[in-house]
Scaffold this motif. Structure first.
Motif, PDB file in Angstrom:
ATOM      1  N   ASP A   1       0.813  -1.222   0.000  1.00  0.00           N
ATOM      2  CA  ASP A   1       0.000   0.000   0.000  1.00  0.00           C
ATOM      3  C   ASP A   1       0.844   1.269   0.000  1.00  0.00           C
ATOM      4  O   ASP A   1       0.487   2.269  -0.621  1.00  0.00           O
TER       5      ASP A   1
ATOM      6  N   SER B   1      -7.596  -5.638  -4.056  1.00  0.00           N
ATOM      7  CA  SER B   1      -7.070  -4.581  -3.185  1.00  0.00           C
ATOM      8  C   SER B   1      -7.839  -4.525  -1.874  1.00  0.00           C
ATOM      9  O   SER B   1      -7.913  -3.484  -1.228  1.00  0.00           O
TER      10      SER B   1
ATOM     11  N   GLY C   1      -2.075  -4.885   0.378  1.00  0.00           N
ATOM     12  CA  GLY C   1      -1.599  -4.118  -0.758  1.00  0.00           C
ATOM     13  C   GLY C   1      -2.474  -4.394  -1.961  1.00  0.00           C
ATOM     14  O   GLY C   1      -3.640  -4.756  -1.829  1.00  0.00           O
TER      15      GLY C   1
ATOM     16  N   SER D   1      -5.945   5.296  -8.221  1.00  0.00           N
ATOM     17  CA  SER D   1      -4.610   4.972  -7.725  1.00  0.00           C
ATOM     18  C   SER D   1      -3.656   4.635  -8.855  1.00  0.00           C
ATOM     19  O   SER D   1      -4.005   3.920  -9.796  1.00  0.00           O
TER      20      SER D   1
END
Length: 384
Positions: free
Chosen positions: A97, A240, A246, A220
């Protein structure tokens, strides 16, 4: 006794001439063999740059896991490839992450200052990732679509989308007109540094084309995963969730060592892929109708278009045939008026030509299908 062999000068010259001819013949044969090997020996475009190796090492040091590497396919396009045989269900990639750069889910032009800040921060935590991002000439979306080529999209809706949606919003944001909606403005991101509008369009294009929707309210950028190329048939699975530690990519099928790992960017048609990612769908055959040519297309409305082939009574099919014939006629007239596509930017000129060819082929294929369906219906009615 020692016997000496002698020959006349003329005899010696005759022998030398024969030797020269033999040498010439041999050299000619060897040269032909070399040309054959050059022509038919497979060449490899596979390589990994120093910066890409550094990023992979960085991911591993930071707790990431992967069974892949960065390389190039047979066409020289950068992608991600397996380093070992992988079974369906195995973990392909895990990106922790803390290596993910996330933005609020807002229009790309309004989220771009966050990426801009990272690009201008000398000691960014994402430095190894930022150094492998493509340069300005390697990114194409509607945001940085060259003005001189917009008219060669040859469609009113596509041209309007680029000019009034992508580029106009990017310009107004660059000029500060949307500051009150933004988490971070351009000056807050980089201070008094002056940047040009084309550079900001490039940053916005990177953000737009390299983000994933991993969480409800966020977009992201995920190192390594965003280097994976698109394949609409792809079945690898992104995870996710909280328990994933992560962002994970799980193999959706068995993969051999050296096989390219792809993901899907969504069920998008060639005109959508061009404006959002800078390439076309070259997998689907025959090509699908462009989004702007689909019977259910509505400007400024997003969502996947119906894939189900049109069927129905004779009047419905006939109306669709007439509509598509008009679309094709308008398109051909538009191209005739435009003339040849300039090759100032060769790759873009090639993409636009391929888009035109796909559009023509898709419409003609659908017209042929509908006309065949209409003929079957009329034959059936005649038999009754």
């Amino acid at each position: 006794y020692i016997t000496f062999r002698t020959c006349s000068v003329s005899g010696w010259l005759d022998i030398r001439g024969k030797n020269e001819k033999m040498c010439a013949t041999l050299l000619g044969f060897l040269f032909a063999q070399a040309l054959f090997l050059i022509a038919f020996t497979p060449t490899s475009n596979a390589y990994t740059t120093t910066e890409e190796h550094s990023m992979l090492d960085w991911i591993k040091r930071e707790g990431g896991e992967f069974k892949v590497t960065i390389s190039r396919n047979s066409a020289g396009v950068r992608g991600v490839f397996t380093t070992e045989n992988v079974r369906k269900g195995d973990l392909l990639v895990l990106i922790p992450d803390h290596l993910v750069l996330s933005f609020r889910n807002v229009p790309a032009a309004e989220g771009a200052p966050l990426l801009l800040k990272e690009l201008y921060t000398p000691c960014s935590r994402l430095g190894p990732y930022l150094r492998i991002l493509p340069n300005e000439s390697q990114v194409l979306t509607g945001y940085n679509f060259p003005d001189m080529y917009i008219k060669y999209l040859a469609d009113d809706h596509l041209e309007s989308q680029v000019q009034r949606s992508f580029k106009q919003h990017c310009r107004s944001t660059f000029e500060g007109q949307n500051d009150d909606k933004m988490m971070m403005t351009i000056p807050e991101a980089i201070g008094q540094v002056n940047i040009s509008l084309p550079y900001y369009e490039y940053v916005v294009s990177m953000l737009s084309s390299r983000t994933f929707s991993l969480r409800k309210e966020a977009l992201s950028m995920v190192p390594l995963l965003d280097l994976m190329n698109h394949d609409i048939r792809d079945i690898n699975q992104l995870d996710s969730s909280v328990n994933a530690r992560g962002v994970r990519l799980i193999a959706g099928k068995d993969l051999l060592k050296g096989e390219e790992v792809t993901i899907t960017y969504g069920d998008m048609r060639s005109d959508e892929l061009l404006l959002y990612y800078g390439f076309l769908d070259t997998v689907t055959s025959p090509p699908r109708l462009l989004a702007v040519d689909h019977r259910n297309f509505k400007p400024l409305e997003f969502g996947e278009l119906v894939e189900e082939p049109l069927t129905g009574p004779e009047e419905v099919i006939h109306a669709e045939i007439v509509r598509l014939q008009r679309v094709l006629a308008k398109f051909e007239n538009r191209l005739k008026g435009l003339g040849p596509i300039p090759d100032t930017i060769p790759n873009l000129a090639r993409l636009l030509q391929e888009l035109h060819d796909q559009r023509r082929e898709a419409i003609r294929y659908e017209l042929s299908r509908l006309q065949g369906l209409l003929g079957q219906q009329r034959d059936g009615q005649a038999e009754l």
